[in-house]
Design a protein around this motif. Sequence first.
Motif, short mmCIF file in Angstrom:
data_model
loop_
_atom_site.label_atom_id
_atom_site.label_comp_id
_atom_site.label_asym_id
_atom_site.label_seq_id
_atom_site.Cartn_x
_atom_site.Cartn_y
_atom_site.Cartn_z
N LEU D 103 0.85 -1.20 0.00
CA LEU D 103 0.00 0.00 0.00
C LEU D 103 0.88 1.24 0.00
O LEU D 103 0.60 2.23 -0.67
CB LEU D 103 -0.92 0.00 1.22
N GLU D 112 -5.61 5.98 5.16
CA GLU D 112 -6.21 5.01 4.23
C GLU D 112 -5.52 3.66 4.36
O GLU D 112 -6.15 2.60 4.37
CB GLU D 112 -6.06 5.57 2.80
N ARG D 113 -4.19 3.69 4.47
CA ARG D 113 -3.45 2.45 4.60
C ARG D 113 -3.85 1.71 5.86
O ARG D 113 -4.09 0.51 5.86
CB ARG D 113 -1.95 2.72 4.63
N ARG D 116 -7.11 0.06 5.37
CA ARG D 116 -7.08 -1.11 4.51
C ARG D 116 -6.39 -2.30 5.17
O ARG D 116 -6.83 -3.44 5.02
CB ARG D 116 -6.31 -0.78 3.23
N GLU D 119 -8.73 -3.72 7.65
CA GLU D 119 -9.80 -4.41 6.96
C GLU D 119 -9.36 -5.78 6.45
O GLU D 119 -10.02 -6.79 6.66
CB GLU D 119 -10.21 -3.53 5.78
N ALA D 152 -5.15 -6.51 -0.24
CA ALA D 152 -5.31 -5.15 0.30
C ALA D 152 -5.21 -4.05 -0.77
O ALA D 152 -6.01 -3.13 -0.78
CB ALA D 152 -4.32 -4.91 1.43
N ARG D 154 -6.03 -4.22 -3.80
CA ARG D 154 -7.04 -4.43 -4.83
C ARG D 154 -6.48 -4.33 -6.24
O ARG D 154 -6.85 -3.44 -7.01
CB ARG D 154 -8.18 -3.39 -4.69
#
Lengths: 561, 351, 344, 344
Positions: D103, D112-113, D116, D119, D152, D154
């Motif tokens: 990432l 954001e990292r 993710r 998640e 992660a 995507r």
Amino acid sequence: MILPKRLGLTLVVLVPLILLVAAPLLSILGQTLGSAAWSDVLVSRLSRNLTWEPLGNTMILGLGTAIGSLLIGGFFAWLVVMTDVPLARTLGVLATLPFMIPSFATALAWSSLFRNSRTGGSTGMLAGLGFDSPDWLAWGLLPTLFVLIAQYYALVFTVVAAALASLNGDAVEAAEMSGAPRRRILLGIVLPMVTPALLAGASLAFAAAVSNFAAPALMGLPVRMQTLSTRLFGMIEIGQAERGYVLAILLILVSAALLGVGNRLLVGRRSFATISGKGARRHRMKLGRARWPLCCTAMAICFVTTLGPILLLVAASLAPQGSALFSDWTLQFWTGAADPDFARGQAGIFRNPQIVKALVITLGLGVAVAVAAVILGVLAALVLTGPRIRVLTETVNQLSFLPMLLPGIAFGAAFIVLYGAGFGPVPGLYGTPLLLGLALTAASLPFAVQTGRATVAQIAGDIDEAARMTGASFPRRLVAITLPLASRGLIAGALLVFVNVVGDLAIVALLYTPDTPVLSVLSYRYASDGFQQFANAITVVILAISVAATALAQLLKGRRP
Amino acid sequence: QHLDGLSAADLLPQAQAEGSVTVYSFTSRIGRVEEAFEAAYPGIDMIGYDLSSTEQITRLKAEAAAGQTVADVIYVSDTPVVTTELLESGLLSPYVPPRVAELVPAQFTSPLLAQRLSTKVLMYNEETYPDGAPVDSLWDLTRPEWAGKVVMVDPLQRGDYLDLMTEIVLRAEEMATAYEAEFGAPIELDSGLRSAGEQFIADLFANDLVLVGSTDDVNAAIGTLGQEAAPIGFTSYSDRRDNAEEGWALQVANDVAPANGIVFPAVLALTAAPQNPAAARLAIDFLMGDDSDTGGAGFAPFYVAGDWATRTDITPHQDAIPLDQFNGWQIDAVKSAEIRAEVADLILTLQ
Amino acid sequence: MIAIDRLTKDYGTGPVVRDISLSVRPGAFLVLLGPSGCGKSTILRMLAGLEAPTAGTIRFGDRLVAQGGALSLPAEKRGAGLVFQSYALWPHMTVAGNVDWPLKVAGMAAPERRRRVGEALEMMGIAELAGRHTGEISGGQQQRVALARMIAPRPPVMLFDEPLSNLDAALRVEMRHELARIHAETGATSVYVTHDQVEAMTLATDVAVLNRGRIEQFAPPMQLLDQPASAFVARFVGTPPANLVPVRDGAWFGRHPAPQLAGRTGLAMVRAEDLRLTDSPAPGSLPAERIEVIPMAGQWLVTARVEGQRLTAVVPRGTALPDRLHILLPDSSPTIFPEGDPHP
Amino acid sequence: MIAIDRLTKDYGTGPVVRDISLSVRPGAFLVLLGPSGCGKSTILRMLAGLEAPTAGTIRFGDRLVAQGGALSLPAEKRGAGLVFQSYALWPHMTVAGNVDWPLKVAGMAAPERRRRVGEALEMMGIAELAGRHTGEISGGQQQRVALARMIAPRPPVMLFDEPLSNLDAALRVEMRHELARIHAETGATSVYVTHDQVEAMTLATDVAVLNRGRIEQFAPPMQLLDQPASAFVARFVGTPPANLVPVRDGAWFGRHPAPQLAGRTGLAMVRAEDLRLTDSPAPGSLPAERIEVIPMAGQWLVTARVEGQRLTAVVPRGTALPDRLHILLPDSSPTIFPEGDPHP
Ligand SMILES: Nc1ncnc2c1ncn2[C@@H]1O[C@H](COP(=O)(O)OP(=O)(O)OP(=O)(O)O)[C@@H](O)[C@H]1O
Ligand SMILES: Nc1ncnc2c1ncn2[C@@H]1O[C@H](COP(=O)(O)OP(=O)(O)OP(=O)(O)O)[C@@H](O)[C@H]1O
Ligand SMILES: [Fe+3]
Ligand SMILES: [Mg+2]
Ligand SMILES: [Mg+2]
């Protein structure tokens, strides 16, 4: 009570370390106890000039060299081992050589470019072009740092290249899959994965830099820059050895603290098991269009740090006048017969009746010590990479690292005192080549241990465990599993030890006997009477041996799958 | 000891029985002595070690601590350290062969027998300064025009340069006189400095003295041909003999007040308990030279322009100024040793 | 032959094996079954002697081989073989070299070794790879090398850590039969970690189902299916495993009362074959949303979402399966487990 | 979106991928199925850009990314993600660090990292291991880290090499659903290597069955079961796979004539559910020896040796199964393959 794992091995390693390193160190320490030297060095009106400023300079040089060497050596190692750069093998040899070139030759190379008129004599090329270099460029910290980095990046290269060569391909491939650009992969994945090797290389470069005498003496003295090593040398030289020893102990303490912190910060709990029990393919990164530019960059660095100094050194063994290295070349210093009109009647080195004997003994000593140091080194490496045992492991770590920082002359003297006379059934060793070998083994341990440890740390634990499951004993596993897997590191370590032994003077000077002439002593003899060209010629011979050893090491490494 | 009184001929049988003699020498020229010695006394093996003074001292001390005596004879300079560290602690014993006792002036037989004399003196570049030395007093070196142009080896790196500095302090009165002669006013000492000698050292360092690591660096700095404004500096007078080969134009500045530097001995001594006492004495006898004009084979390696034999009967080298006309201070090892450490500390604070 | 008593292991991050006791007779084939990270490999490593227990004892026959905090016979003295989950091949040796080395260590003569190596590689179907290095073969081939290496010396105790996980179904059946044969021939007491239900069911004499370092059930394989000791086991074992449907106050999902559940609360075990699907609502049916259909054993396994929960049913192949289905729960359930994890 | 044309790979020991051509549309989920060592990983590595093809081309959409001997767009420029069969975790980083690094490379901002990473770990059920180093977690946990790391960022093309092989059955179902969800959400074209038939059947839009570097069949999953293109496929696909019974001159095993086979010779595909077992001889039955019984989908899979060959039958749970059985072959077989391997 379950004894801690590896306790036995740790003790086995500690015994020789205590005999070879701790005992001499304590005996040196003993000489300083009760002496006024401690207060002179630490808390007197002298201490600023005697201790703190040199210590400051030393640390700048040590850390600067470590960092600079990491960058250049790490870059070279990556380029040569991990990519499809052209001429990789040549680069690999060239990048190993600087460590073997005596500092004065590298300093000479710098001087021949940047030397200004501060010390009279002839000036450098820049001055010839009408640009008189400022003092900061010609003398002092910056050029010293340059000379040190130019030499010791080879240490980092050697250690890191060995580690990278046994890196599993798939971890790097995983990084490539993330889309990271090459530099990112190098800095984010490849180098961190060989942190133990980086740390080992940087530690060696640091230790070599802080204990280097020639570079700061040549480049620093004219602007009165002193380091602990110049101070230490001077203090011993003018008969104030205790002060010198106190400085050495101070240097050891500071370095040990740095090493400890570095270990803790960089290694910690992390694993560096990159040689895994799941077979993975080796992987070379494609450089694409960057191939040739990177190759040229590397070649340029090699030229400045390797070929240049070697050329100057060879010239200095051929040219009659130190101030005109490239005129009137003659082989007289090499092969000339005695001629009263030439060099005060001194015959060329190949006519020195001792040269052959010295060559044989030097080689023998180099090989024997390399073998001994590497064996001890790999055992120590196993201790250091295994489960930690309180106090003991750290003791092994520090003891195996600090011999580089001990002044060679004091080290040699301590060996005479401790083992010269013999005790009980142990015969006195003074005057035997064995004592020389022992002392040199001790002094070379850092190279063997650090390189060994860097590669042993890469071997995933389950590989040895799988061997244990077969019922194989420790020695058997060592020989069949660990050694082959760490072989690149061990070869690199053996090479460094060999070169160190072949070039060593400080310890040899105190322990050699006329029956065991070695090349460095021959060279020293010529130099001490002002026959510099002859000394240089011998130095070239030493260099040639080292280069041959490097080539051999390359061959050995190349054989492995 | 009874051996001390014996002549070489009388020593010989016992020496031959001993069969060998080990010499620690601070110069590799011991190699040539070895050849000559073994030619002169077949059956006695001379074993020469080439060790710097420091190494000799360290080695002898370590040997003593380990109870192992290897050396029989030492040949060493650095007398201020040798006298204190080795002679006073009983690791050496003096020996003067009866044959030369009369031929060497008393100052050179005590405390140890000096074999020859070397120098650390002011030298200049005779190509740059064809009219002779550009200075006439050591004090000139503290003048602004010589700022950054005086070169010498760091006295805290080499004992002989520290000896030079020490001698200047010991000769403080002469330095004071020379100051007044040079500047026309009596010297005023800075606070913390105790003599004109110390003041000179302080002024010299303050005048951007350039330090280097070895005498060869000094020689190259001041001697190299083709310099417009060559620096000046302290080095060995005997290095002048390498001028032609090395491309130098070194010349000694002899007419300098109060002196141009120091003259110091290389001494020969026995170790405290030599294993080959007779051969050891024979070796010292041999190293002192034979009765010919130039000292013969034993002295030949040391018969060079710029070094002087202590034996009055050896003819000085024709290419060099004779000792009696040479304007250097002869050092006194004992007095030197007393204040040497203080001078070193002074220099340490100046750097 | 292997007896474990109150075995506990803590790596310093909390216990990962907790107070486990079990024992199996000589020649037993013990399968360890359990979710990822439950401690299977750790137990195997303690049996192997690669890890010392924090507490508890391990006995091989009469011999105490490990005792927490006091003794741990080193691996090389236990005479056990282990197939590592990570293979742990020796990367500097060829395939044949990997299999050969343990035989060398055992001091076998060269001809015998050659025979055994050939045999083991043959058995694993990798004979033609003998000269390759371990980086030059596929993942499944590596796994078979690991297996061959362990089996060749025929150790008296065999430990397997997911030894067939990277093989295809057909090969896995082959290998399973080979292992069964070897076990029958040598009678080596074996401990086998697997995630494959079929392997567990066919190979095991005893199965230990583990959950978070504890034994949930220790029983012969069929008994696990028939009488799961806990909701966890019911949900974990079987192809497909049983559905656990919440029952509250005598009603499925607390909303659809069933007479025979009267008064019960908990998790009712409902086997996939006991659920029925229809494409139109029926009395007592619950609406469901089809998630996936898997052909298996001539039937279809249908997974559908009912009341927010996934339920799996077995229906005959070819049953009509619209997106929206209706599911018929059985009248009752043989087993209702109390709700909630007994080991929070 | 991925088009492979006449792709060949030779490591110098003979071709391991031979002349493969196939193409899938954007958003497809291609499953590669095949025995160990058949070249699945090699194909994946060529798609990833880690290996250059010896011959043939690979196109991503309109973009030619590799052409044998001429061009191979480096991995970092292909925008593909790969879950390595060997995990290839970075040992010097923590679990979270491993997931985070790609990432970072993608230039994402820290918050954001963090989101993710959290998640992805959450999804894989390993959130509490975030701070551990990769050597301090179990095999299955490592595999999940590898999966999280790939997912992660995507990537537009996702390549999976046996990503769930070391997970337990329950977790595997979970993960499979997560992967299906992610695929549905992102529409990333995916290529998935697996040995798990259920994964292949449920995830795939297209399946390529490989054998010794060649494609045996390229079809949607159900078609493989219903119309296997070759004996190899029939024997390889299905739970359990079909039996292949030799027929010679109209007789099972050349000895038991069946009227409807008249004149036929070859390998007849006989599904497990089409075999019947009895405990006493019946007209036309063959004697069989029971090998194993596996409970599955509410039925029993019975493997028995008949005429020296293993046959698998599906019988209702509870059928009596003595050691010596009798097996009833069907009257006929829908498919009879010619005997012998077409690719020797
Ligand atoms: N570096 C190599 N050199 C030579 N042969 C290789 C090399 N790598 C793989 N092979 C061979 O190529 C074939 C295909 O390997 P690949 O890894 O693609 O198989 P796979 O289908 O992924 O198998 P598995 O399911 O076991 O992982 C194998 O037979 C293997 O032995
Ligand atoms: N060195 C270690 N330090 C701390 N925790 C560890 C260490 N090794 C394993 N663990 C933890 O211990 C637990 C058990 O690990 P183990 O390897 O035994 O699991 P497992 O049952 O084999 O799982 P899998 O099926 O995934 O291989 C796991 O949760 C793991 O995270
Ligand atoms: Fe004047
Ligand atoms: Mg495990
Ligand atoms: Mg594969």
